[in-house]
Design an enzyme around this catalytic site. Structure first.
Site, short mmCIF file in Angstrom:
data_model
loop_
_atom_site.label_atom_id
_atom_site.label_comp_id
_atom_site.label_asym_id
_atom_site.label_seq_id
_atom_site.Cartn_x
_atom_site.Cartn_y
_atom_site.Cartn_z
N SER A 98 0.31 -1.27 0.17
CA SER A 98 -0.15 -0.43 -0.15
C SER A 98 0.99 1.26 0.25
O SER A 98 1.96 1.34 -0.90
CB SER A 98 -1.13 -0.21 1.25
OG SER A 98 -2.04 0.94 1.00
N ASP A 227 -9.34 -4.72 -5.97
CA ASP A 227 -8.89 -3.94 -4.62
C ASP A 227 -8.96 -2.61 -4.74
O ASP A 227 -8.99 -1.77 -5.56
CB ASP A 227 -6.94 -3.99 -5.10
CG ASP A 227 -6.29 -2.97 -3.62
OD1 ASP A 227 -7.18 -2.21 -3.65
OD2 ASP A 227 -4.75 -3.56 -3.54
N HIS A 256 -7.22 -5.52 -1.03
CA HIS A 256 -5.54 -5.06 -0.88
C HIS A 256 -5.04 -6.18 0.19
O HIS A 256 -4.55 -5.92 0.66
CB HIS A 256 -6.79 -3.11 -0.22
CG HIS A 256 -5.59 -2.63 -0.31
ND1 HIS A 256 -4.72 -2.56 -0.67
CD2 HIS A 256 -5.14 -1.97 0.68
CE1 HIS A 256 -4.00 -1.57 -1.26
NE2 HIS A 256 -3.76 -1.17 0.37
#
Length: 290
Positions: A98, A227, A256
Site C-alpha cells: 500500500s 482492490d 487490498h
C-alpha cells in the site's frame, strides 16, 4: 527489543530482524496504520526457509515512537534508509504494501541502490490514486476529502466498516475469521490519530509516476483484481508499465488485504523473486571458485 534512531531527526524506531544473518535479505514496509505484524504470513515462513527478514514499524506505528512530525515521504524514506544503514544491509529486496510502496520507491530514488538489489510493490497505492491534470483518470479529490471526514469522525467504525472490501470477502476463497478482522482493526487503532492522518496525507498527495522510470532494478508488482483501496488500473498496472524492468502478477479476486487472503501465493512469489536475485548474485563467486 531492537530500536534505532532515525538519521533525519532522531526519532526512535522499532524493527524486527529474524532468520539467519547470512540469508538473502528482505526488508518489509507495512501498510498505513499497522506495523511489522501484518507481514507474519510472509516473514515467518521466509525466515524459516533461510531468508533474513527485517520489518520496520514506521514512526507513529507499532512500537515506534509516537511523534508529531515527519509524516512526509522524504522523511519516511529517510527512516527506511536509516534502517538499512544501521544494520549495514546489502543485496536487499525492499517489499512494500500500500503506502509502503511509496516509501520504498522514494528510498531508492532518493538514496540510491548501493544497498538495494530489487523491489516488490504489493497492492501499492503508487504511483498515486488522486486525480490531477496529468492523471485525469484518478479519484476525485472531493471524494478523498469526504472519506477523510468519515475517518476523523470515528476511526474504529471506519476500519471495521471497510473490512469486507479490504479482503474482498464476496469471494468464498477470501474468507477471513472475525477474530482476525478484530485483530487487524486493533493493530490499525494502535497508530494514533496524528500518525494515521499524517500517513493518509501522504496518500492524498502522492504522485511518484515521474520516479518510477528511474527504478533501474528488477521490480515485482503484485496486485489484486478487486482492490478497492488501490484500483489495479490506477496503480499496479501503471507502476508495472512505468518501471524499466517490471513484472506484474495479478491475483484474481484478491483485494487490498491479499497478504492474508492470498498469503501462501504471495509468500511463494516473494521467495521466487528474492531467490532469483540471490542466485544471480552468487554466480560470479561460484565461477571464480572453479
Amino acid at each position: 527489543m531492537p530500536y534505532y534512531e532515525s538519521p533525519v531527526d532522531g526519532t526512535r524506531l522499532h524493527y524486527t530482524d529474524h532468520g539467519p544473518a547470512t540469508g538473502p535479505v528482505v526488508v518489509f514496509v507495512a501498510s498505513a496504520y499497522v506495523g511489522h505484524e501484518m507481514w507474519e504470513y510472509q516473514a515467518l515462513p521466509l525466515a524459516e526457509a533461510g531468508f533474513r527478514c527485517v520489518a520496520l514499524d514506521r514512526r507513529g506505528h507499532g512500537r515506534s515512537d509516537d511523534v508529531w512530525s515527519g509524516f512526509d515521504l522524504d522523511t519516511l524514506a529517510g527512516d527506511l534508509n536509516g534502517l538499512l544503514d544501521h544494520l549495514d544491509l546489502r543485496g536487499v529486496t525492499l517489499v512494500g504494501h500500500s503506502v509502503g510502496t511509496a516509501e520504498v520507491i522514494r528510498c531508492v530514488t532518493r538514496h540510491g541502490t548501493a544497498r538495494v538489489d530489487r523491489v516488490a510493490l504489493v497492492a501499492g497505492v503508487s504511483p498515486g490514486v488522486v486525480r490531477s491534470a496529468e492523471f485525469p483518470e484518478g479519484i476525485d479529490p472531493a471524494d478523498i476529502r469526504a472519506d477523510e471526514e468519515l475517518f476523523r469522525r470515528d476511526r474504529a467504525a471506519y476500519y471495521t466498516r471497510l473490512a469486507d472490501d479490504f479482503f474482498a470477502v464476496q469471494f468464498p476463497e477470501n474468507e477471513v475469521s472475525p477474530a482476525y478482522v478484530r485483530y487487524l482493526v486493533d493493530l490499525c487503532l494502535s497508530a494514533g490519530p496524528r500518525a494515521a492522518t499524517g500517513i493518509r496525507a501522504v496518500v492524498a498527495e502522492l504522485d511518484v509516476a515521474g520516479e518510477l522510470p528511474g527504478l533501474e532494478l528488477p521490480v515485482l508488482v503484485v496486485h489484486g483484481t478487486h482492490d478497492t483501496s488501490a484500483p489495479l488500473a490506477l496503480t499496479g498496472e501503471r507502476a508495472a508499465r512505468l518501471v524499466p524492468d517490471g513484472t506484474l502478477k495479478v491475483y484474481e479476486h484478491a483485494g487490498h488485504g491479499l497478504f492474508a487472503t492470498h498469503a501462501a501465493r504471495l509468500t511463494a512469489d516473494l521467495r521466487e523473486f528474492v531467490g532469483a536475485g540471490a542466485a544471480r548474485s552468487a554466480e560470479p563467486a561460484r565461477a571464480g571458485a572453479r
